[in-house]
Design an enzyme around this catalytic site. Structure first.
Site, PDB file in Angstrom:
ATOM      1  N   PRO A 321      47.672  39.376  47.415  1.00  0.00           N
ATOM      2  CA  PRO A 321      47.959  39.814  46.045  1.00  0.00           C
ATOM      3  C   PRO A 321      47.254  38.930  45.021  1.00  0.00           C
ATOM      4  CG  PRO A 321      49.780  38.525  46.904  1.00  0.00           C
ATOM      5  CD  PRO A 321      48.794  38.667  48.033  1.00  0.00           C
ATOM      6  N   GLY A 322      46.620  39.543  44.046  1.00  0.00           N
ATOM      7  CA  GLY A 322      46.021  38.788  42.950  1.00  0.00           C
ATOM      8  C   GLY A 322      46.747  39.170  41.670  1.00  0.00           C
ATOM      9  N   ARG A 323      46.524  40.428  41.259  1.00  0.00           N
ATOM     10  CA  ARG A 323      47.113  40.944  40.022  1.00  0.00           C
ATOM     11  C   ARG A 323      48.634  40.773  39.994  1.00  0.00           C
ATOM     12  NH1 ARG A 323      44.690  45.361  37.417  1.00  0.00           N
ATOM     13  NH2 ARG A 323      43.777  45.905  39.424  1.00  0.00           N
ATOM     14  N   CYS A 391      30.164  45.178  18.674  1.00  0.00           N
ATOM     15  CA  CYS A 391      29.353  46.226  18.066  1.00  0.00           C
ATOM     16  C   CYS A 391      29.311  47.489  18.887  1.00  0.00           C
ATOM     17  CB  CYS A 391      27.962  45.690  17.820  1.00  0.00           C
ATOM     18  SG  CYS A 391      28.020  44.413  16.587  1.00  0.00           S
ATOM     19  N   GLU A 392      30.435  48.026  19.240  1.00  0.00           N
ATOM     20  CA  GLU A 392      30.439  49.386  19.803  1.00  0.00           C
ATOM     21  C   GLU A 392      31.816  50.007  19.681  1.00  0.00           C
ATOM     22  OE1 GLU A 392      29.963  49.668  24.207  1.00  0.00           O
ATOM     23  OE2 GLU A 392      29.018  47.735  23.852  1.00  0.00           O
ATOM     24  N   TYR A 421      42.223  39.669  35.784  1.00  0.00           N
ATOM     25  CA  TYR A 421      40.986  40.398  35.506  1.00  0.00           C
ATOM     26  C   TYR A 421      40.672  40.513  34.012  1.00  0.00           C
ATOM     27  CZ  TYR A 421      41.768  41.536  40.399  1.00  0.00           C
ATOM     28  OH  TYR A 421      42.005  41.448  41.735  1.00  0.00           O
TER      29      TYR A 421
HETATM   30  N1  LLP Z   1      41.737  41.382  48.555  1.00  0.00           N
HETATM   31  C1  LLP Z   1      40.515  41.918  48.430  1.00  0.00           C
HETATM   32  C2  LLP Z   1      39.632  41.984  49.594  1.00  0.00           C
HETATM   33  C3  LLP Z   1      40.101  42.434  47.196  1.00  0.00           C
HETATM   34  O1  LLP Z   1      38.897  42.974  47.074  1.00  0.00           O
HETATM   35  C4  LLP Z   1      40.979  42.359  46.087  1.00  0.00           C
HETATM   36  C5  LLP Z   1      40.573  42.882  44.784  1.00  0.00           C
HETATM   37  C6  LLP Z   1      42.232  41.765  46.266  1.00  0.00           C
HETATM   38  C7  LLP Z   1      42.578  41.298  47.515  1.00  0.00           C
HETATM   39  C8  LLP Z   1      43.210  41.610  45.156  1.00  0.00           C
HETATM   40  O2  LLP Z   1      43.629  42.816  44.601  1.00  0.00           O
HETATM   41  P1  LLP Z   1      44.855  42.834  43.547  1.00  0.00           P
HETATM   42  O3  LLP Z   1      46.111  42.414  44.281  1.00  0.00           O
HETATM   43  O4  LLP Z   1      44.509  41.869  42.457  1.00  0.00           O
HETATM   44  O5  LLP Z   1      44.906  44.224  43.068  1.00  0.00           O
HETATM   45  N2  LLP Z   1      38.715  44.258  38.247  1.00  0.00           N
HETATM   46  C9  LLP Z   1      39.645  45.278  38.687  1.00  0.00           C
HETATM   47  C10 LLP Z   1      40.261  44.939  40.012  1.00  0.00           C
HETATM   48  C11 LLP Z   1      39.237  44.695  41.098  1.00  0.00           C
HETATM   49  C12 LLP Z   1      39.891  44.271  42.366  1.00  0.00           C
HETATM   50  C13 LLP Z   1      38.878  43.802  43.329  1.00  0.00           C
HETATM   51  N3  LLP Z   1      39.426  43.363  44.555  1.00  0.00           N
HETATM   52  C14 LLP Z   1      40.713  45.467  37.614  1.00  0.00           C
HETATM   53  O6  LLP Z   1      40.663  44.820  36.575  1.00  0.00           O
HETATM   54  O7  LLP Z   1      41.601  46.302  37.754  1.00  0.00           O
END
Ligand code: LLP
Length: 463
Positions: A321-323, A391-392, A421
């Site tokens: 988990p990241g987000r 500017c957009e 992100y």
């Molecule tokens: N593991 C892998 C292999 C991934 O590619 C990603 C995210 C994660 C874990 C973590 O995913 P999360 O739990 O954060 O959803 N920039 C985009 C999200 C791109 C995610 C890329 N990979 C946004 O702002 O929504």
């Protein structure tokens, strides 16, 4: 993502345009705890506080725009994920959501592992003292130099993403006199219910090796033949900002089926599977994310059930988990600049940041909420679009939201759930200076990533 139509608010009552908004909340001063970090609240003077500090004080000390990150909330979410999955599983925080040395130290202290996907993220992780064996290295096109560094550092696993990379990692490990633990990333052919740019399990895309056509099984064959690597498991990441667990269930089912095929063909049971990240968070009051213990229960059940059916030992599960960890812990604080009411449409509220500190609205049509945080207001709701200073015309931070109709230049407004992100995808468009990240905890605020300066810009410009 579209929402139901709205009952009219007091302003623009008969002329509310089509949009992605629901009814204005009955009281615009109330902060919906679903979208705000845990220690956020309003004090008796109506000023919003985080970690016990008023946003007005924070703005004075650190300026705007700025990201304020609730450290206690971040740590609590780390613990919630670790507790939910327990000691028989591993939680890897996905550093791409937001990474800094302070974050690495918090993760280390809270017992989490770390997923990195570039040399830069690896450097940050190692520099801040994350033990290499708690790091997973990802990416669909790792350079030889990145592979060298990851193997030499002794990362716990490299998630290999192509046939070429399997060979490259094996040769690198042999050259460095070691054996590298790897997982093979597969695409399971699931259509995740999310924006197409952040869905990653369908086959027609750059990540992973398709299960379809026996390609993943062939990758396993090759990996098992190479001395430099130890194949420890299979990896699947289906996408990001997903609420529905059915995609994870299908992925788990297909990954376990591959484990059974591997057992039947090679007589070995791979000990691990990684089901990636992707759990959605609440950006607006309409979003209902699932809790980590819910997810853990669902994933454990499905993997156990599938393994029993295939008569396999249950592998060790990991998730990334990241987000879901960092997203809800931060908000972006802006100062209101020009305000333009467009009769019959909406009011454009310009802030001192924009698509350079939050590209998600422009890129994914993402929805956000917003609140007036430097004071309360008794004015009626006004349909607003919060825009930046770039500017957009696509420079939109919050597409449609209600703010009090007496909003004025100089007010502070905040956009919650910007921990993931946003800073990590921030840009210098129009030579904007990327905002600082300030960690707030127990009445103390400290900069963990400083604001960019014009000297920083000129330092890179060596022409
Ligand atoms: N593991 C892998 C292999 C991934 O590619 C990603 C995210 C994660 C874990 C973590 O995913 P999360 O739990 O954060 O959803 N920039 C985009 C999200 C791109 C995610 C890329 N990979 C946004 O702002 O929504």
């Amino acid at each position: 993502m579209s929402r139901s139509a709205h009952p009219a608010g007091p302003r623009h009552a008969d002329v509310l345009p089509e949009g992605h908004y629901t009814a204005p909340p009955t009281d615009l001063n109330v902060l919906d705890e679903k979208v705000w970090a845990r220690t956020v609240g309003r004090n008796d003077d109506g000023v919003v506080t985080v970690g016990g500090i008023e946003v007005t004080r924070l703005a004075e000390e650190f300026g705007t725009p700025a990201y304020f990150l609730d450290e206690a909330d971040f740590r609590a979410r780390c613990r919630a994920w670790a507790d939910a999955f327990g000691k028989d599983a591993d939680v890897f925080y996905a550093g791409k959501a937001f990474l800094s040395r302070a974050v690495v130290r918090w993760l280390k202290e809270e017992g989490l592992n770390l997923d990195v996907c570039s040399g830069g993220e690896l450097t940050t992780a190692l520099d801040a003292g994350m033990p290499a064996d708690r790091i997973a290295f990802h990416g669909n096109n790792k350079s030889q130099e990145e592979i060298d560094r990851a193997v030499a550092a002794g990362v716990g696993r490299i998630v290999v993403d192509s046939f070429q990379e399997i060979v490259r990692v094996a040769h690198t490990a042999q050259r460095l006199g070691t054996r590298q633990r790897v997982q093979i990333r597969v695409t399971v052919g699931v259509e995740a219910h999310t924006h197409e740019f952040i869905a990653t399990a369908h086959e027609d895309q750059k990540f992973g090796i398709p299960l379809a056509g026996g390609q993943a099984a062939e990758a396993v064959r090759r990996a098992l033949r190479l001395d430099g690597i130890e194949l420890i498991g299979i990896h699947s990441h289906i996408g990001s900002q997903i609420f529905d667990t059915s995609g994870f269930e299908v992925a788990a089912h297909r990954v376990v089926r591959l484990l059974a095929e591997i057992r039947d063909e090679h007589g070995i049971e791979l000990p691990e599977i990684d089901l990636g990240g992707g759990l959605g968070i609440a950006y607006t009051s309409d979003d209902d994310p699932r809790e980590p213990h819910d997810i853990a229960k669902a994933l454990n059940e499905i993997v156990t059930r599938e393994c029993e059916a295939a008569r396999l030992r249950t592998p060790r599960i990991s998730v990334e988990p990241g987000r879901a960890i960092v997203g809800p812990t931060a908000f972006t604080l802006y100062e209101v600049g020009t305000i333009k009411p467009l009769e019959g449409l909406r009011t454009y509220v310009s802030v001192d940041g924009g698509m350079s500190d939050n590209i998600r609205t422009a890129l994914y049509d993402a929805e956000y909420s917003v609140a007036l945080v430097s004071r309360t207001s008794t004015a009626g709701p006004m349909l607003a679009r919060v825009v930046g200073k770039h500017c957009e015309s696509g420079d939109i931070v919050v597409k449609d939201a209600f703010l009090p109709a007496d909003l004025a230049p100089g007010d502070l407004i905040a956009v919650p759930a910007t921990g993931a992100y946003c800073r990590s995808m921030a840009s210098n468009y129009n030579h904007a200076l990327r905002p600082p990240v300030v960690a707030v905890k127990d009445g103390e605020a400290r900069v963990i990533v400083r604001r960019e300066t014009e000297e920083d810009l000129l330092r890179l410009d060596v022409g």
